[in-house]
Scaffold this motif. Structure first.
Motif, PDB file in Angstrom:
ATOM      1  N   ASP A  34     -31.656  19.813 -29.623  1.00 58.10           N
ATOM      2  CA  ASP A  34     -31.236  19.371 -30.877  1.00 58.10           C
ATOM      3  C   ASP A  34     -31.310  17.605 -30.925  1.00 58.10           C
ATOM      4  O   ASP A  34     -31.652  17.148 -31.937  1.00 58.10           O
ATOM      5  CB  ASP A  34     -29.483  19.855 -31.549  1.00 58.10           C
ATOM      6  N   GLU A  35     -30.815  17.429 -29.833  1.00 54.52           N
ATOM      7  CA  GLU A  35     -30.882  16.073 -28.977  1.00 54.52           C
ATOM      8  C   GLU A  35     -32.040  15.179 -29.380  1.00 54.52           C
ATOM      9  O   GLU A  35     -32.548  14.745 -29.885  1.00 54.52           O
ATOM     10  CB  GLU A  35     -29.648  15.314 -28.274  1.00 54.52           C
ATOM     11  N   ALA A  36     -32.736  16.693 -28.414  1.00 53.28           N
ATOM     12  CA  ALA A  36     -34.435  15.495 -27.752  1.00 53.28           C
ATOM     13  C   ALA A  36     -34.952  15.824 -29.122  1.00 53.28           C
ATOM     14  O   ALA A  36     -35.424  15.039 -29.453  1.00 53.28           O
ATOM     15  CB  ALA A  36     -34.894  16.665 -27.107  1.00 53.28           C
ATOM     16  N   ARG A  37     -34.744  16.929 -30.060  1.00 55.08           N
ATOM     17  CA  ARG A  37     -35.334  17.236 -31.226  1.00 55.08           C
ATOM     18  C   ARG A  37     -34.868  15.251 -32.775  1.00 55.08           C
ATOM     19  O   ARG A  37     -35.908  15.053 -33.199  1.00 55.08           O
ATOM     20  CB  ARG A  37     -35.060  18.072 -32.250  1.00 55.08           C
ATOM     21  N   ARG A  38     -33.950  15.464 -32.354  1.00 56.94           N
ATOM     22  CA  ARG A  38     -32.979  13.890 -33.942  1.00 56.94           C
ATOM     23  C   ARG A  38     -33.936  12.917 -32.641  1.00 56.94           C
ATOM     24  O   ARG A  38     -34.206  11.785 -33.654  1.00 56.94           O
ATOM     25  CB  ARG A  38     -31.572  14.526 -33.434  1.00 56.94           C
ATOM     26  N   ALA A  39     -33.838  12.787 -31.222  1.00 57.48           N
ATOM     27  CA  ALA A  39     -34.157  10.963 -30.629  1.00 57.48           C
ATOM     28  C   ALA A  39     -35.724  11.491 -31.060  1.00 57.48           C
ATOM     29  O   ALA A  39     -36.234  10.227 -31.245  1.00 57.48           O
ATOM     30  CB  ALA A  39     -34.262  11.448 -29.013  1.00 57.48           C
ATOM     31  N   LYS A  92     -41.619  18.137 -34.052  1.00 58.45           N
ATOM     32  CA  LYS A  92     -42.533  19.901 -35.397  1.00 58.45           C
ATOM     33  C   LYS A  92     -42.050  20.597 -34.089  1.00 58.45           C
ATOM     34  O   LYS A  92     -41.377  22.015 -33.940  1.00 58.45           O
ATOM     35  CB  LYS A  92     -43.474  19.513 -35.774  1.00 58.45           C
ATOM     36  N   GLU A  93     -42.585  20.529 -32.897  1.00 59.44           N
ATOM     37  CA  GLU A  93     -42.641  21.404 -31.930  1.00 59.44           C
ATOM     38  C   GLU A  93     -40.781  21.813 -31.318  1.00 59.44           C
ATOM     39  O   GLU A  93     -41.026  22.588 -30.830  1.00 59.44           O
ATOM     40  CB  GLU A  93     -43.507  20.641 -30.726  1.00 59.44           C
ATOM     41  N   LEU A  94     -40.413  20.600 -31.722  1.00 56.06           N
ATOM     42  CA  LEU A  94     -38.878  20.472 -30.841  1.00 56.06           C
ATOM     43  C   LEU A  94     -38.348  21.313 -31.632  1.00 56.06           C
ATOM     44  O   LEU A  94     -37.614  22.296 -31.672  1.00 56.06           O
ATOM     45  CB  LEU A  94     -38.610  19.409 -30.785  1.00 56.06           C
ATOM     46  N   ASP A  95     -38.892  20.944 -32.875  1.00 54.31           N
ATOM     47  CA  ASP A  95     -37.923  21.840 -34.218  1.00 54.31           C
ATOM     48  C   ASP A  95     -38.024  23.311 -34.325  1.00 54.31           C
ATOM     49  O   ASP A  95     -36.807  23.854 -34.386  1.00 54.31           O
ATOM     50  CB  ASP A  95     -38.232  21.112 -35.618  1.00 54.31           C
ATOM     51  N   ALA A  96     -39.215  23.655 -33.650  1.00 54.41           N
ATOM     52  CA  ALA A  96     -39.454  25.623 -33.631  1.00 54.41           C
ATOM     53  C   ALA A  96     -39.053  25.563 -32.735  1.00 54.41           C
ATOM     54  O   ALA A  96     -38.584  26.971 -32.599  1.00 54.41           O
ATOM     55  CB  ALA A  96     -40.977  25.285 -33.527  1.00 54.41           C
ATOM     56  N   GLN A  97     -38.811  24.863 -31.446  1.00 53.14           N
ATOM     57  CA  GLN A  97     -38.416  25.850 -30.004  1.00 53.14           C
ATOM     58  C   GLN A  97     -36.409  25.629 -30.910  1.00 53.14           C
ATOM     59  O   GLN A  97     -36.274  26.490 -29.939  1.00 53.14           O
ATOM     60  CB  GLN A  97     -38.108  24.380 -29.356  1.00 53.14           C
TER      61      GLN A  97
END
Length: 429
Positions: A34-39, A92-97
């Motif tokens: 979540d942190e990586a996605r938001r960053a 988008k990829e991090l959100d999918a993960q």
């Protein structure tokens, strides 16, 4: 599906709740994604702002005749555009993960659900009826002379193991049970009858939690559709993507349908007779409720299922499932187990579960408050009312006589032309 905001706000509490269901802590993995996605989203937004700023300056540089500045800014715009596209793709990829990690975590049990590992830790809360005393050794349903209309050999010839063909009077008895259940639920319990598809799109199976984790337990067609394992899928997904009016809640439905389960994880279990079949029929109940009313609805639905057994005179017990025995999407489950004298034990005939907003989040199913407040997720519940084949088993075994005939419940007589017995030759008399 779980609310990422709730995990952010109290990861320790989330891990503790997950641990009650016997799973390892997951909040650190979830929050890292979540942190990586938001960053990455923030970086993309910053680059987008820089791109927009440079784009506005390109025209001014061109108008002023500053060709060098014009080329520099145009290159910057192109660079930022590529940056934004790359960062958005990464986000988008991090959100999918993150979604993939969240969607396989089971629902969290209510605090008052008993903690345990398996069915041995379930807690009995009700027992009704006294098992009949026989002056002979009771048989299992498939051993009864009167049940000769159950043709397992033909079922296996046509479709393989764990299929049955019902012939003649026993087929009528099976149909009568389903009709009795439907009439009771619609006429007395306030449910609306629904006759829906038994083949659904993949997103419908996802909405109720059968996918992606339990795909091997169901059947998929060659074009990607799925055969329903229960009409819970069809009924619950009527709210998929919808925003209902609070005044229209609760929505209470029932459906009699074919159900299909490959049950890949249940090989070798209960394969004798028709207790565990790949194709079976069930009368399902589904309620879509206001969040404040879902626990009371669980009790009401449990009483509806219990009432069917009581009208049929079949002894049963009701248990609260422990945390280790509950289904993936449930917050609390009541299992109703009917007495089977042929096995000398109680066996599950209905499972009634409250899911909270777990399925609603997967389906984006909401309601709009009457007072005009912000739309909120509905709560969903499902339960068998009842499994028709298992009810047939219970009727046969509890009503069996020494000569192989079966005395039938009086409640079924109106559906059987007044007949009250399945004789030793398998005929209604």
């Amino acid at each position: 599906m779980h609310d990422i905001r709730a995990i952010r706000e109290n990861p320790a509490a989330f891990d503790a709740a997950v641990a009650r269901r016997g799973d390892a802590p997951v909040s650190s993995t979830i929050l890292a994604l979540d942190e990586a996605r938001r960053a990455k989203i923030l970086a993309a937004e910053t680059a987008q702002a820089d791109q927009n700023k440079a784009s506005k300056s390109v025209g001014a540089a061109k108008a002023s005749g500053d060709e060098a500045e014009f080329e520099r800014l145009r290159a910057l715009v192109s660079e930022k555009k590529a940056e934004v596209a790359a960062m958005q793709a990464e986000a988008k990829e991090l959100d999918a993960q993150l979604t993939a990690a969240l969607e396989v975590i089971p629902n969290l049990a209510y605090d008052d659900v008993p903690v345990g590992a398996d069915e041995d830790d379930n807690v009995e809360i009700r027992r009704w009826g006294t098992p009949r005393s026989f002056d002979f050794a009771p048989k299992e349903h498939y051993e009864l002379a009167g049940a000769q209309g159950l043709d397992f050999e033909m079922g296996a010839k046509l479709s393989g193991s764990r299929f049955v063909m019902m012939r003649g009077h026993i087929a009528r008895l099976h149909r009568a049970l389903a009709q009795f259940m439907l009439d009771t639920h619609t006429g007395e319990n306030g449910l609306t009858e629904v006759n829906g598809p038994v083949i659904v799109r993949e997103e419908m199976m996802y909405g109720t939690g059968q996918l992606p984790k339990f795909g091997e337990d169901s059947y998929q067609t060659t074009n990607g559709w799925w055969l329903i394992p229960t009409s819970e899928v069809t009924l619950t997904n009527t709210a998929n993507g919808e925003t209902l009016a609070e005044a229209d809640l609760p929505v209470r439905m029932t459906s009699h349908s074919l159900c299909f389960r490959s049950e890949a994880g249940s090989a070798g279990r209960d394969t004798s007779g028709m207790l565990r079949q790949h194709q079976f029929e069930k009368v399902e109940m589904v309620s879509i409720t206001h969040p404040d009313h879902s626990r009371a609805e669980l009790d009401r639905m449990t009483e509806c299922a219990q009432g069917i057994l009581e009208r049929l005179g079949l002894p049963y017990r009701t248990v609260v499932l422990c945390t280790g025995d509950m289904g993936f999407g449930a917050r609390q489950t009541h299992d109703i187990e009917v007495w089977l004298p042929g096995q000398n034990t109680y066996r599950e005939i209905s499972s009634v579960s409250v899911c909270g907003n777990f399925q609603a989040r997967r389906m984006n199913a909401r309601f709009k408050p009457t007072d005009g407040g912000k739309p909120d997720f509905v709560h969903t519940l499902n339960g068998s009312g009842l499994a028709v084949g298992r009810c047939l088993i219970a009727v046969l075994e509890n009503g069996q006589n020494a000569d192989g005939s079966v005395s039938l419940p009086a409640a079924l007589a109106p559906y059987l032309g007044g007949k009250t017995t399945l004789d030793k030759d398998g005929k209604l008399v």
